[in-house]
Each structure stands twice: as structure tokens, then as C-alpha cells.
Design a protein around this motif. Structure first.
Motif, PDB file in Angstrom:
ATOM      1  N   LEU A  48       2.221 -42.096  30.845  1.00  0.00           N
ATOM      2  CA  LEU A  48       2.398 -41.625  30.072  1.00  0.00           C
ATOM      3  C   LEU A  48       2.112 -41.189  28.731  1.00  0.00           C
ATOM      4  O   LEU A  48       1.295 -40.493  27.755  1.00  0.00           O
ATOM      5  CB  LEU A  48       4.095 -42.369  29.447  1.00  0.00           C
ATOM      6  CG  LEU A  48       4.677 -42.167  28.434  1.00  0.00           C
ATOM      7  CD1 LEU A  48       4.856 -40.873  28.394  1.00  0.00           C
ATOM      8  CD2 LEU A  48       5.609 -42.942  28.375  1.00  0.00           C
ATOM      9  N   VAL A  49       0.944 -42.446  28.632  1.00  0.00           N
ATOM     10  CA  VAL A  49       0.202 -42.411  27.417  1.00  0.00           C
ATOM     11  C   VAL A  49      -1.146 -41.706  26.918  1.00  0.00           C
ATOM     12  O   VAL A  49      -1.439 -40.216  26.550  1.00  0.00           O
ATOM     13  CB  VAL A  49      -0.247 -43.448  26.719  1.00  0.00           C
ATOM     14  CG1 VAL A  49      -1.429 -42.909  25.561  1.00  0.00           C
ATOM     15  CG2 VAL A  49       0.868 -45.141  26.191  1.00  0.00           C
ATOM     16  N   ASP A  50      -1.952 -41.242  28.402  1.00  0.00           N
ATOM     17  CA  ASP A  50      -2.535 -39.908  28.432  1.00  0.00           C
ATOM     18  C   ASP A  50      -1.803 -38.657  28.832  1.00  0.00           C
ATOM     19  O   ASP A  50      -2.372 -37.842  27.483  1.00  0.00           O
ATOM     20  CB  ASP A  50      -3.136 -40.082  29.607  1.00  0.00           C
ATOM     21  CG  ASP A  50      -3.967 -41.473  29.399  1.00  0.00           C
ATOM     22  OD1 ASP A  50      -4.575 -41.755  28.310  1.00  0.00           O
ATOM     23  OD2 ASP A  50      -4.622 -42.539  30.848  1.00  0.00           O
ATOM     24  N   SER A  51      -0.994 -38.648  29.303  1.00  0.00           N
ATOM     25  CA  SER A  51      -0.009 -37.266  28.923  1.00  0.00           C
ATOM     26  C   SER A  51       0.130 -36.740  28.011  1.00  0.00           C
ATOM     27  O   SER A  51       0.658 -35.965  28.063  1.00  0.00           O
ATOM     28  CB  SER A  51       1.539 -37.340  30.177  1.00  0.00           C
ATOM     29  OG  SER A  51       2.225 -36.504  30.541  1.00  0.00           O
ATOM     30  N   LEU A  52       1.035 -37.742  27.126  1.00  0.00           N
ATOM     31  CA  LEU A  52       1.820 -37.513  26.150  1.00  0.00           C
ATOM     32  C   LEU A  52       0.257 -36.945  24.891  1.00  0.00           C
ATOM     33  O   LEU A  52       0.740 -35.685  23.677  1.00  0.00           O
ATOM     34  CB  LEU A  52       2.756 -38.745  24.956  1.00  0.00           C
ATOM     35  CG  LEU A  52       3.456 -38.772  25.500  1.00  0.00           C
ATOM     36  CD1 LEU A  52       4.564 -40.402  25.172  1.00  0.00           C
ATOM     37  CD2 LEU A  52       4.225 -37.616  25.822  1.00  0.00           C
ATOM     38  N   PHE A 354       6.643 -34.827  30.348  1.00  0.00           N
ATOM     39  CA  PHE A 354       7.017 -33.056  29.495  1.00  0.00           C
ATOM     40  C   PHE A 354       8.635 -34.133  29.689  1.00  0.00           C
ATOM     41  O   PHE A 354       9.692 -33.605  29.113  1.00  0.00           O
ATOM     42  CB  PHE A 354       7.427 -32.128  30.802  1.00  0.00           C
ATOM     43  CG  PHE A 354       8.389 -31.246  30.895  1.00  0.00           C
ATOM     44  CD1 PHE A 354       8.178 -30.292  30.412  1.00  0.00           C
ATOM     45  CD2 PHE A 354      10.333 -31.782  31.577  1.00  0.00           C
ATOM     46  CE1 PHE A 354       9.033 -29.740  29.810  1.00  0.00           C
ATOM     47  CE2 PHE A 354      10.507 -30.261  31.555  1.00  0.00           C
ATOM     48  CZ  PHE A 354      10.439 -29.107  30.516  1.00  0.00           C
ATOM     49  N   GLY A 355       9.023 -35.553  30.483  1.00  0.00           N
ATOM     50  CA  GLY A 355       9.887 -35.354  30.728  1.00  0.00           C
ATOM     51  C   GLY A 355      10.910 -36.359  29.289  1.00  0.00           C
ATOM     52  O   GLY A 355      11.987 -36.114  28.623  1.00  0.00           O
ATOM     53  N   TYR A 356       9.862 -36.936  28.880  1.00  0.00           N
ATOM     54  CA  TYR A 356       9.826 -38.498  27.646  1.00  0.00           C
ATOM     55  C   TYR A 356      10.035 -36.846  26.152  1.00  0.00           C
ATOM     56  O   TYR A 356      11.158 -37.207  25.023  1.00  0.00           O
ATOM     57  CB  TYR A 356       9.008 -39.443  27.321  1.00  0.00           C
ATOM     58  CG  TYR A 356       9.647 -40.673  28.217  1.00  0.00           C
ATOM     59  CD1 TYR A 356      10.355 -41.157  27.795  1.00  0.00           C
ATOM     60  CD2 TYR A 356       9.386 -40.851  29.137  1.00  0.00           C
ATOM     61  CE1 TYR A 356      10.698 -42.126  28.326  1.00  0.00           C
ATOM     62  CE2 TYR A 356       9.139 -41.754  30.650  1.00  0.00           C
ATOM     63  CZ  TYR A 356       9.979 -42.154  29.692  1.00  0.00           C
ATOM     64  OH  TYR A 356      10.590 -43.926  30.147  1.00  0.00           O
ATOM     65  N   GLU A 357       9.176 -35.907  25.945  1.00  0.00           N
ATOM     66  CA  GLU A 357       9.741 -35.085  25.216  1.00  0.00           C
ATOM     67  C   GLU A 357      10.251 -34.693  25.006  1.00  0.00           C
ATOM     68  O   GLU A 357      11.098 -34.355  23.893  1.00  0.00           O
ATOM     69  CB  GLU A 357       8.606 -33.560  25.864  1.00  0.00           C
ATOM     70  CG  GLU A 357       7.377 -33.976  25.312  1.00  0.00           C
ATOM     71  CD  GLU A 357       6.096 -32.726  25.658  1.00  0.00           C
ATOM     72  OE1 GLU A 357       5.553 -32.704  24.840  1.00  0.00           O
ATOM     73  OE2 GLU A 357       6.490 -31.642  26.246  1.00  0.00           O
ATOM     74  N   GLN A 358      11.762 -34.254  26.446  1.00  0.00           N
ATOM     75  CA  GLN A 358      12.563 -34.182  25.927  1.00  0.00           C
ATOM     76  C   GLN A 358      13.708 -34.970  25.804  1.00  0.00           C
ATOM     77  O   GLN A 358      14.749 -34.487  24.163  1.00  0.00           O
ATOM     78  CB  GLN A 358      13.098 -32.915  27.816  1.00  0.00           C
ATOM     79  CG  GLN A 358      12.166 -32.352  28.512  1.00  0.00           C
ATOM     80  CD  GLN A 358      12.244 -31.116  27.133  1.00  0.00           C
ATOM     81  OE1 GLN A 358      13.086 -30.166  26.172  1.00  0.00           O
ATOM     82  NE2 GLN A 358      10.560 -30.876  27.223  1.00  0.00           N
ATOM     83  N   VAL A 359      13.208 -36.338  25.919  1.00  0.00           N
ATOM     84  CA  VAL A 359      14.016 -37.536  24.987  1.00  0.00           C
ATOM     85  C   VAL A 359      14.177 -37.976  23.649  1.00  0.00           C
ATOM     86  O   VAL A 359      14.974 -37.907  22.877  1.00  0.00           O
ATOM     87  CB  VAL A 359      14.232 -38.385  25.933  1.00  0.00           C
ATOM     88  CG1 VAL A 359      14.776 -39.760  25.458  1.00  0.00           C
ATOM     89  CG2 VAL A 359      13.992 -38.860  27.794  1.00  0.00           C
TER      90      VAL A 359
END
Length: 403
Positions: A48-52, A354-359
């Protein structure tokens, strides 16, 4: 009422509609991120961290041990403390140390929100609220009895994120702000079409994971079983002696706790993964870890199994342990490429970011407009947050063609 008449929250000082987020990401103090062996939460957080970060956000990771992520790392312990997993004291001390560290971050205006992955950490939410920082909490475990009451009593100070639809369904009434399936970085995982002749059990040794059912199914199917996983706690050892050891034969192999490298080799080479769970597992990372290696999963229905496996394409979902041997035979004909394509499309790390961006975005906008939103308020949770990333056409075509 005009939008200007809504009460304005002191959570927000900037408009996040277009700019990057500055996130304080909090992990437990027990394992490195990513983990060298055991540590499912840490593995998910690492991806998650790397994706963000890849998506342009600034992430500060607060935890213990060593960090191998792209985030700025702020250790709050001298070392990771895996030997204290399960004790209450490290949880409380960790929450206190994290609070002090985030207060320092807030004083330099280098954080916009807190994303917590610990148990006691959300108790800091009110203090962070006073700093203008909302708290997001990913619920990685089951929600029953006292745990349900704990999350319920956190109220609207903490925005909860489920890791499966089933987890959220079983705990309706909580302040859910969305659902984001766990995911992984596909490129980090090996892929193999040709398989060795063994089935694999990979998980903790307990009644819920049920390796004794894996043994019975493998024996009935006439295939050797490799058992790898955690068996260090007293209850795990007692279960092993009572239920597992009496079933072992010369065709079975006890591997022990597999590190990252060994786990990936075991998964890539196995004929199939056996996942005979006997509880409502919130997600089940090992299922997508297996499929990304091209290895189908034979599972008992429960928890998020039906959200993760495409029955008949990437594995078989059974309703009774007696069905497992036949399913083991059936998955021999399944295409490894279809298994990997499914993970790439639905559970790749880009879907996680992408999912956590939406949250984050929906939460911050709702807080800005309405202030503290109660659990049943429509602005934040009238509809589930759509955290499903659009699937590239090439992946859709490949997956459909191989199915």
C-alpha cells in the motif's frame, strides 16, 4: 441549505480534491515492513505504501524494525518486538509513542491524515481530531463480541475500512467508510506453469485454519502435502499435537515457518493450495499469493473466499470437507495464466492505492462539508465507496480468453 451554510470542520486546512495526500501510516511494532516471514498486515501495508508513493502521495511510516518501503520511516521502537505479540502492554506503549510522533509531524504541517493498522492506535483519534487530522482504520481481523463493541464505541471519530464485503456485512452498524480488498505487487511474485506433484497448506496451525482437514483431503486425493506455517504459540502447539501429528504420513512434509523466499517457491511449485478454513476469515492473503504464482486454490466456503476465488477458473470452492479430494483432482486442469491474470486485474497493488485514495478523498470531503459525520449519516456512507480500479482492456481480454 447552501453549501456555505454547512458547519465547517477544523479537520481540514487545505483542499485535497487535486493535490497529493500527506499520510501518517501506522503499523504494529512486531515485524519489519515488509516482513521477512510471518506478518500479513505488514506485507499489505508495504505494498500500500509503495503504491501510494508511486501515485504521488507523501507517506510517513511509523512502526518498528527495518523498513524496505518507499515511504519515509519513523521508528518508534529500537527494534521490532515479535516475541511480545499478543501482549497488551506493547499495544498501549506503541499507541502512546505514535501519538507523540504524529504530534511532532503535525507541528511541522507535514501530515494531513492518519491511517492506522493497529488495535489500540484508534484510541488516539480524539487527540488527532484536535490537531485537525482525521483517522482512518483498516480492520484486518474478525469483528465479534467485544471487538465489535470496541469499534462501535469509537463512533464517528474513526473511519473504518473493511477488507472484504463479507467482513462489512457481518458487522453492519459500524462507521464504515469503504471497502478495499487486500492486494499485492504482482511483479514481486514468481510464476510457474509446470507444477510439482504436491498440495500445499500455508498458514497458522489452529482449528480455524484447519490443516488437519488439508491432510485428510490430500490423503484421500492421493497427493503429498507440504505443511508450512506458524506453530509457536502454546495453543498452536497443543492443536498440532492433538489434530495434526496423528495424521502425518511418510508422504507429508513439515516445512516449518517459511520466510518470504521459501514461501514464494512453495506456492509457485505446488499443484494447488489447500485453504480449508472453518471460520469467517476477513480476507485470506495466501489465496491471492497462490493464484499470482499460477497456483489454483481449493477452499472451503467461508469469509471472503467467494470474493477472491473465481470458482472453476482460479480454484474450487467447496461446501463440505468431503468435497475437497475431488476438487484437488479438478484443479489440475486449470490454467495458471488465468490465475495470475485474475490477481493482476482484481488484486494488484495499483487497486490498493487507488482504493484508499477514494476512501481518503471521500472522507476528507465529507468532513470538510459536514464536520464529524455520525455512523448513519448519508453523506459518507449512503453508498459503498467504489474502490474497484478500472481493469485495463488487455487484462480483461486475457482473463476472459483463458477462462
Amino acid at each position: 441549505m447552501a453549501s456555505s451554510d454547512y458547519p465547517q470542520s477544523d479537520y481540514l486546512r487545505i483542499d485535497h480534491s487535486s493535490g497529493p495526500f500527506r499520510i501518517a501510516m501506522v503499523v504494529p511494532p512486531y515485524f519489519d515492513v515488509p516482513p521477512k516471514a510471518y506478518g500479513g498486515v505488514e506485507a499489505v501495508v508495504a505494498d500500500l505504501v509503495d503504491s501510494l508513493v508511486d501515485r504521488g502521495h507523501e507517506v510517513t511510516l511509523l512502526g518498528a524494525g527495518e523498513s524496505g518501503t518507499k515511504a519515509k520511516f519513523m521508528p518508534v521502537w529500537d527494534r521490532a518486538v515479535p516475541e511480545r505479540l499478543g501482549e497488551p502492554f506493547p499495544e498501549v506503549v506503541h499507541a502512546l509513542r505514535v501519538r507523540r510522533a504524529i504530534e511532532e509531524l503535525a507541528a511541522t504541517s507535514s501530515v494531513d491524515l492518519v491511517h492506522d493498522h493497529t488495535f489500540a492506535g484508534p484510541l488516539n483519534a480524539f487527540a488527532f481530531q484536535q490537531l485537525g487530522l482525521p483517522t482512518v482504520l483498516t480492520v484486518h481481523g474478525p469483528i465479534e463480541d467485544d471487538i465489535y463493541r470496541y469499534y462501535r464505541d469509537l463512533g464517528d471519530e474513526v473511519a473504518l475500512v473493511a477488507i472484504s464485503d463479507r467482513q462489512r456485512e457481518l458487522a453492519s452498524g459500524l462507521n464504515w467508510s469503504g471497502r478495499v480488498h487486500n492486494a499485492l505487487n504482482v511483479d514481486d511474485w514468481p510464476f510457474r506453469v509446470e507444477k510439482d506433484d504436491y498440495a500445499l497448506f500455508l498458514g497458522r496451525f489452529n482449528e480455524c485454519k484447519a490443516p488437519h482437514l488439508a491432510l485428510e483431503a490430500a490423503h484421500a486425493a492421493g497427493i503429498p502435502l507440504v505443511l508450512a506455517g506458524k506453530c509457536s504459540e502454546r495453543t498452536e502447539q497443543a492443536y498440532f499435537e492433538e489434530k495434526v501429528r496423528p495424521l502425518l504420513t511418510d508422504n507429508d512434509h513439515l516445512f516449518g515457518l517459511a520466510d518470504t523466499s521459501a514461501k514464494r517457491k512453495l506456492l509457485a511449485n505446488a499443484r494447488c493450495l489447500l485453504f480449508p478454513i472453518r471460520w469467517e476469515e476477513p480476507f485470506g492473503m495466501v489465496m491471492i499469493e497462490s493464484m499470482v504464482c499460477g497456483t489454483p486454490v481449493v477452499a472451503l466456503r467461508g469469509g471472503a473466499v467467494s470474493e477472491v476465488i473465481v470458482d472453476g477458473v482460479t480454484g474450487r470452492i467447496c461446501d463440505d470437507p468431503a468435497e475437497l479430494p475431488e476438487a484437488i483432482e479438478a484443479v489440475k486442469e486449470m490454467d495458471p495464466i488465468a490465475c495470475r491474470a485474475h490477481v493482476q486485474a482484481k488484486f494488484g497493488s495499483d487497486t490498493l492505492g487507488f482504493g484508499y485514495e477514494q476512501v481518503y478523498r471521500r472522507l476528507l470531503r465529507a468532513k470538510k462539508r459536514f464536520g464529524a459525520v455520525p455512523v448513519d449519516a448519508k453523506p459518507i456512507d449512503a453508498e459503498p465507496v467504489d474502490t474497484t480500479m478500472p481493469v485495463p482492456t488487455s487484462i480483461r481480454v486475457a482473463a476472459s480468453g483463458l477462462a
